[in-house]
Scaffold this motif. Structure first.
Motif, PDB file in Angstrom:
ATOM      1  N   ARG A 169      -6.613  -5.325  -2.614  1.00 26.75           N
ATOM      2  CA  ARG A 169      -6.046  -4.238  -2.007  1.00 26.75           C
ATOM      3  C   ARG A 169      -5.703  -3.105  -2.739  1.00 26.75           C
ATOM      4  O   ARG A 169      -5.952  -3.033  -4.082  1.00 26.75           O
ATOM      5  CB  ARG A 169      -4.424  -4.827  -1.314  1.00 26.75           C
ATOM      6  N   HIS A 201       0.724  -1.005   0.093  1.00 24.49           N
ATOM      7  CA  HIS A 201       0.113  -0.054   0.032  1.00 24.49           C
ATOM      8  C   HIS A 201       0.896   1.255  -0.030  1.00 24.49           C
ATOM      9  O   HIS A 201       0.449   2.387  -0.798  1.00 24.49           O
ATOM     10  CB  HIS A 201      -0.842  -0.003   1.341  1.00 24.49           C
ATOM     11  N   GLU A 202       2.069   1.284   0.740  1.00 23.55           N
ATOM     12  CA  GLU A 202       2.674   2.415   0.815  1.00 23.55           C
ATOM     13  C   GLU A 202       3.477   2.879  -0.406  1.00 23.55           C
ATOM     14  O   GLU A 202       3.515   1.893  -1.169  1.00 23.55           O
ATOM     15  CB  GLU A 202       3.806   2.244   2.089  1.00 23.55           C
ATOM     16  N   ASP A 248      -3.303   0.752  -3.628  1.00 21.08           N
ATOM     17  CA  ASP A 248      -2.349   1.312  -3.276  1.00 21.08           C
ATOM     18  C   ASP A 248      -2.476   2.454  -2.528  1.00 21.08           C
ATOM     19  O   ASP A 248      -3.612   3.034  -2.162  1.00 21.08           O
ATOM     20  CB  ASP A 248      -1.275   1.611  -4.586  1.00 21.08           C
ATOM     21  N   PHE A 249      -1.598   3.578  -2.398  1.00 19.85           N
ATOM     22  CA  PHE A 249      -1.548   4.708  -1.447  1.00 19.85           C
ATOM     23  C   PHE A 249      -2.294   5.855  -2.239  1.00 19.85           C
ATOM     24  O   PHE A 249      -2.684   6.927  -1.340  1.00 19.85           O
ATOM     25  CB  PHE A 249      -0.142   5.361  -1.415  1.00 19.85           C
ATOM     26  N   GLU A 271      -1.460  -7.691   3.342  1.00 16.91           N
ATOM     27  CA  GLU A 271      -0.736  -6.402   3.326  1.00 16.91           C
ATOM     28  C   GLU A 271       0.453  -6.645   4.452  1.00 16.91           C
ATOM     29  O   GLU A 271       1.698  -6.040   4.179  1.00 16.91           O
ATOM     30  CB  GLU A 271      -1.561  -5.080   3.894  1.00 16.91           C
TER      31      GLU A 271
END
Length: 276
Positions: A65, A11-12, A67-68, A115
């Protein structure tokens, strides 16, 4: 057991797309991407046989999921050493050829790699060995349903000799594509790939020139309306090796005979002119 590898991201912002843990010993798909036949950022399916081993790549596998910036993450799965498990290779290809199959495969990968696990592996807090273990379990569990109507579980046609291309929306083209994957598993050299970039058979012929073996391209966004052969066969040489050698060997004697005749005619003309 086949060796599996996964490209994904966290994610970061700093956890960009990269192989999670182990990296394949060879990037066998590079010739296709370098020739702009495939785009790994999109949903593609690739299979490669070098005469000894079979490898499969499925990209564009959706993850739940984000991403940022809130974009959906996409997995890319690479599996080498599938020559001893053609059924698994066909299951992966079938899954990659359908949105439902990629979604099912994505759920299995999300279950194996949440994650927290991705962050732990990418930061070194967890051993990279966990990736291989979890990928193996995900593969053994099966990739999920394949493309509806794409001969899933049914008999496949015989592989067609030579290189071919066909529209991804055609049932016969998908069946022949799967037949080529089966042939690659049995030792035939070449590639079988989908292409969201290719448009025409002429362009594909230029793109595949120089690739080893024979190729099968399933066009997902082009203007192909039917399955078509790629390239032209060289004309066959008639006669045996000995008869061909004989014809080549007698050619100099024929030329020499022709030259002697011309010389004799010139002498005759000169004699006639002197007598006049």
């Amino acid at each position: 057991m086949p060796e599996a590898y996964l490209i994904t991201r966290g994610h970061e912002r700093k956890l960009e797309y990269d192989f999670l843990g182990p990296v394949p010993p060879a990037f066998w798909w590079s010739p296709l991407s370098e020739r702009r036949l495939v785009d790994l950022n999109q949903a593609e399916v690739m299979a490669h046989g070098d005469g000894r081993s079979l490898s499969v790549l499925v990209s564009g596998i959706p993850s739940a999921r984000l991403d940022f910036v809130g974009r959906g993450i996409r997995h890319t799965l690479v599996v080498d050493g599938l020559h001893d498990d053609a059924e698994l290779a066909l299951e992966l290809v079938r899954a990659g050829l359908a949105a439902a199959g990629r979604e099912s495969l994505g759920r299995r990968l999300d279950e194996a790699f949440d994650e927290q696990t991705i962050v732990a592996v990418r930061t070194g807090a967890s051993s990279a060995a966990v990736v291989s273990e979890r990928l193996t379990r995900a593969l053994l569990a099966g990739p999920g349903p394949g493309a509806p109507g794409a001969t899933a579980g049914g008999p496949l046609p015989a592989d067609q000799a030579g290189s071919w291309a066909g529209p991804a929306g055609d049932d016969d083209a998908r069946a022949l594509f799967l037949a080529r994957v089966r042939a690659l598993a049995a030792g035939a050299p070449g590639f079988a790939c989908t292409s969201c970039l290719a448009q025409t058979a002429t362009a594909i012929e230029a793109d595949i020139e120089g690739l080893p073996g024979t190729q099968w391209v399933l066009v997902t966004g082009g203007r192909l309306a039917e399955v078509v052969p790629l390239g032209k066969a060289l004309p066959a040489i008639t006669g045996t090796r000995s008869s061909l050698s004989t014809r080549l060997a007698t050619r100099p004697r024929a030329v020499a005979a022709t030259g002697a005749t011309v010389t004799a005619l010139i002498v005759i003309v000169i004699v006639i002119l002197l007598l006049l």
